[in-house]
Design a protein around this motif. Structure first.
Motif, short mmCIF file in Angstrom:
data_model
loop_
_atom_site.label_atom_id
_atom_site.label_comp_id
_atom_site.label_asym_id
_atom_site.label_seq_id
_atom_site.Cartn_x
_atom_site.Cartn_y
_atom_site.Cartn_z
N HIS A 294 0.81 -1.46 -0.05
CA HIS A 294 0.00 -0.01 -0.03
C HIS A 294 0.70 1.31 -0.08
O HIS A 294 1.85 1.37 0.87
CB HIS A 294 -1.06 -0.15 1.25
N LYS B 92 0.60 3.95 1.44
CA LYS B 92 0.80 4.54 2.55
C LYS B 92 1.04 3.74 3.63
O LYS B 92 0.98 4.22 5.17
CB LYS B 92 -0.52 5.44 3.05
N GLU C 36 -0.55 0.94 4.68
CA GLU C 36 -1.54 0.48 5.32
C GLU C 36 -1.47 -1.10 4.78
O GLU C 36 -0.69 -1.47 3.95
CB GLU C 36 -2.90 1.13 4.87
N HIS D 201 9.75 5.12 -2.63
CA HIS D 201 10.16 6.35 -2.36
C HIS D 201 10.72 7.16 -3.44
O HIS D 201 11.62 6.89 -4.08
CB HIS D 201 10.56 6.49 -1.07
N TYR E 42 10.66 7.91 5.50
CA TYR E 42 9.82 7.29 6.29
C TYR E 42 10.17 7.27 7.62
O TYR E 42 11.23 7.31 8.06
CB TYR E 42 9.66 5.74 5.87
#
Length: 254
Positions: A142, A144, A146, A162, A253
């Motif tokens: 995912h 994000k 998730e 990224h 992150y």
């Protein structure tokens, strides 16, 4: 791909691209061997295979081009499970994984996923069966961080991305260094390049995220299969982890 002092290009390895199909007339895929089919579900829920795998959207073609960049000699197997609006289902994903493994794919690429936990067991069974048949399954995480399946299943290689990740390097969020309580569903994932190359250039194109990152990892997996044809899927994934760099929070992150 450079590995143990030699260059590998995926020759002799079949990569299944479970996506929206592939446009074989795309000039970036000139002289590339592409076979495949489309899968739909019948009234009884059984998978129906057809011969037409032409890409109505372009997503699957971009994935094929990305894979071809790093594994130019690999055979591509287009498994079309999406329509022109990129709509599909977990059942079609499962059918795509199963049929790909049965048709000789050593690398199975899914630049997509589902958050539906109710389908996780179905997908896990299919991924486990593919691994038992000698294939490595790679799936997009995912964007994000998730939950997403099959990327979050233990039988698969999950890939995130990224914008700062270079094309020639990839990272691994090892569980012992990145505990789930702090890093969520990025723990146990690879972080790779997420850009599509422009049609007439090797420079960065548009940012496509984890789907493109999965494609680049799939190509590297194919090159490793060429280098180590007698390795097991789990052994090959271990080598990927050994080759990966360790990410730092500053990459974006955290």
């Amino acid at each position: 791909m450079r590995f143990r002092g030699q260059d590998y290009d995926g020759e002799g390895v079949t990569i299944a691209i479970i996506d929206s199909g592939v446009n074989t007339r795309d000039p970036r895929l000139k002289d590339v061997v592409v076979d495949g089919w489309n899968i739909s579900l019948g009234a009884t829920g059984h998978a129906l295979l057809g011969a037409d795998f032409h890409d109505e959207h372009g997503h699957g073609t971009e994935i094929a081009v990305a894979i071809h960049r790093l594994a130019p000699k690999a055979r591509l197997l287009a498994v079309k499970i999406m329509d022109g609006r990129l709509k599909t289902s977990a059942d079609l994903m499962a059918a795509g994984i199963e049929t790909s493994a049965k048709n000789g794919a050593k690398v199975i690429n899914l630049s997509l996923g589902t958050p539906n936990m109710g389908k996780a067991l179905l997908l896990r069974d299919c991924c486990a069966n593919a691994v038992e048949n000698g294939a490595v399954v790679l799936a997009a995480a995912h964007p994000k961080g998730e939950r997403a399946y099959p990327a979050d299943l233990p039988e698969t290689v999950g890939a995130a991305s990224h914008p700062d990740c270079p094309v020639d390097k990839f990272y691994y969020f090892a569980a012992h260094r990145f505990p789930r309580k702090e890093w969520g569903n990025l723990t146990g994932k690879f972080l790779a390049h997420g850009y599509a190359a422009p049609k007439r250039s090797q420079e960065r194109g548009s940012y496509r995220g984890s789907g493109m990152a999965t494609a680049y990892l799939a190509a590297r997996a194919a090159c490793l299969w060429e280098a180590m044809p007698d390795e097991t899927p789990l052994g090959l994934v271990d080598v990927l982890r050994q080759l990966a760099l360790t990410p730092v929070p500053e990459i974006g992150y955290g």
